[in-house]
Design a protein around this motif. Structure first.
Motif, PDB file in Angstrom:
ATOM      1  N   MET A  74       2.425   9.371   4.605  1.00 24.36           N
ATOM      2  CA  MET A  74       1.612   8.379   3.897  1.00 24.36           C
ATOM      3  C   MET A  74       2.486   7.611   2.900  1.00 24.36           C
ATOM      4  N   GLU A  75       3.382   8.308   2.226  1.00 22.91           N
ATOM      5  CA  GLU A  75       4.303   7.678   1.276  1.00 22.91           C
ATOM      6  C   GLU A  75       5.234   6.701   1.992  1.00 22.91           C
ATOM      7  N   GLU A  76       5.707   7.098   3.164  1.00 26.12           N
ATOM      8  CA  GLU A  76       6.585   6.234   3.951  1.00 26.12           C
ATOM      9  C   GLU A  76       5.852   4.960   4.377  1.00 26.12           C
ATOM     10  N   HIS A  77       4.640   5.106   4.879  1.00 25.88           N
ATOM     11  CA  HIS A  77       3.844   3.938   5.286  1.00 25.88           C
ATOM     12  C   HIS A  77       3.543   3.035   4.090  1.00 25.88           C
ATOM     13  N   ASN A  79       5.316   2.559   1.356  1.00 22.52           N
ATOM     14  CA  ASN A  79       6.511   1.814   0.956  1.00 22.52           C
ATOM     15  C   ASN A  79       6.969   0.804   2.000  1.00 22.52           C
ATOM     16  N   GLU A  80       6.928   1.168   3.257  1.00 25.08           N
ATOM     17  CA  GLU A  80       7.459   0.296   4.309  1.00 25.08           C
ATOM     18  C   GLU A  80       6.449  -0.724   4.837  1.00 25.08           C
ATOM     19  N   ASN A  81       5.227  -0.286   5.068  1.00 21.63           N
ATOM     20  CA  ASN A  81       4.246  -1.152   5.739  1.00 21.63           C
ATOM     21  C   ASN A  81       3.357  -1.949   4.788  1.00 21.63           C
ATOM     22  N   TYR A  82       3.027  -1.389   3.635  1.00 19.87           N
ATOM     23  CA  TYR A  82       2.062  -2.046   2.753  1.00 19.87           C
ATOM     24  C   TYR A  82       2.718  -2.724   1.551  1.00 19.87           C
ATOM     25  N   MET A  83       3.573  -1.987   0.855  1.00 21.89           N
ATOM     26  CA  MET A  83       4.149  -2.505  -0.389  1.00 21.89           C
ATOM     27  C   MET A  83       5.479  -3.219  -0.191  1.00 21.89           C
ATOM     28  N   ASP A  84       6.114  -3.030   0.948  1.00 21.43           N
ATOM     29  CA  ASP A  84       7.420  -3.655   1.219  1.00 21.43           C
ATOM     30  C   ASP A  84       8.342  -3.424   0.018  1.00 21.43           C
ATOM     31  N   SER A  85       8.503  -2.138  -0.334  1.00 18.05           N
ATOM     32  CA  SER A  85       9.189  -1.730  -1.566  1.00 18.05           C
ATOM     33  C   SER A  85      10.651  -2.150  -1.650  1.00 18.05           C
ATOM     34  N   ASP A  86      11.318  -2.301  -0.529  1.00 20.31           N
ATOM     35  CA  ASP A  86      12.715  -2.745  -0.598  1.00 20.31           C
ATOM     36  C   ASP A  86      12.807  -4.196  -1.068  1.00 20.31           C
ATOM     37  N   LYS A  87      11.859  -5.016  -0.637  1.00 21.56           N
ATOM     38  CA  LYS A  87      11.843  -6.423  -1.024  1.00 21.56           C
ATOM     39  C   LYS A  87      11.212  -6.627  -2.403  1.00 21.56           C
ATOM     40  N   PHE A  88      10.187  -5.821  -2.716  1.00 23.28           N
ATOM     41  CA  PHE A  88       9.461  -5.915  -3.989  1.00 23.28           C
ATOM     42  C   PHE A  88       9.469  -4.545  -4.671  1.00 23.28           C
ATOM     43  N   PRO A  89      10.588  -4.172  -5.283  1.00 20.64           N
ATOM     44  CA  PRO A  89      10.721  -2.810  -5.806  1.00 20.64           C
ATOM     45  C   PRO A  89       9.916  -2.501  -7.067  1.00 20.64           C
ATOM     46  N   ILE A 155      -1.592  -7.835   0.523  1.00 21.03           N
ATOM     47  CA  ILE A 155      -1.304  -6.598   1.235  1.00 21.03           C
ATOM     48  C   ILE A 155      -2.243  -6.544   2.433  1.00 21.03           C
ATOM     49  N   GLU A 156      -1.667  -6.574   3.603  1.00 20.67           N
ATOM     50  CA  GLU A 156      -2.466  -6.544   4.831  1.00 20.67           C
ATOM     51  C   GLU A 156      -2.669  -5.103   5.283  1.00 20.67           C
ATOM     52  N   ILE A 157      -3.916  -4.754   5.519  1.00 25.46           N
ATOM     53  CA  ILE A 157      -4.259  -3.430   6.009  1.00 25.46           C
ATOM     54  C   ILE A 157      -4.578  -3.577   7.506  1.00 25.46           C
TER      55      ILE A 157
END
Length: 181
Positions: A74-77, A79-89, A155-157
């Motif tokens: 769930m944490e991986e999804h 960061n990667e799919n919803y929050m785009d954490s690498d682009k928006f840290p 944020i697209e679900i």
């Protein structure tokens, strides 16, 4: 003359610092759970918060990847799919506690209005909510909660999980601020 200038600079710096309280270990929690499905919730225990006690301005910064879930996938999804954490840290809040008065704080929780701007994923939303403050030994305890929507921050679900994630995501703040010296 140089010494007087240096002494004056030290006094101003210490006076200005005494006006601020901060935390680097503030807790920001979110819940996006829907009944009948597994909980979608996480906690971030490293929110940085700065409160200017002279005028009630407040700022908070958190790193999105510091949210931790009980379920690693769930944490991986998140960061990667919803929050785009690498682009928006980072997520940032800048605002003001309306009618803040440090002298009115006591051991009894007091309610204030909080207004500001929350920026997540490069999108900014105006926030108006209630914040509770109380004074503890050399600390200010701040708590609040409010809701945001994934759509507020683009944020697209995906439709396959849309019914498993709440439309309103509850953010809960719990900050223990100490005087900045």
């Amino acid at each position: 003359m140089k010494n007087i200038g240096l002494l004056l600079m030290l006094f101003i710096t210490s006076y200005a610092s005494a006006q601020k309280y901060f935390s680097k270990t503030g807790e920001t929690e979110f819940k996006a759970s829907v009944e009948a499905f597994e909980p979608v919730e996480a906690i971030n225990k490293s929110t940085t918060v700065l409160l200017n006690t002279k005028n009630g301005t407040i700022a908070a910064l958190l790193f999105v990847k510091a949210f931790h879930f009980e379920i690693a996938l769930m944490e991986e999804h998140f960061n990667e799919n919803y929050m785009d954490s690498d682009k928006f840290p980072k997520a940032v809040f800048k605002g003001e506690i309306i009618d803040f008065d440090m002298t009115s704080l006591s051991e009894i929780k007091k309610e204030f209005k909080l207004k500001g701007k929350l920026t997540v994923r490069g999108k900014t939303k105006n926030i108006e909510t209630v914040v509770y403050l109380k004074k503890a030994t050399n600390k200010i305890l701040l708590t609040s909660k409010f809701n945001v929507s994934p759509q507020d921050f683009d944020i697209e679900i995906p439709s396959i999980v849309r019914n498993k994630i709440a439309n309103a995501i509850q953010l809960k703040l719990n900050y223990e601020l100490i005087e900045k010296k």
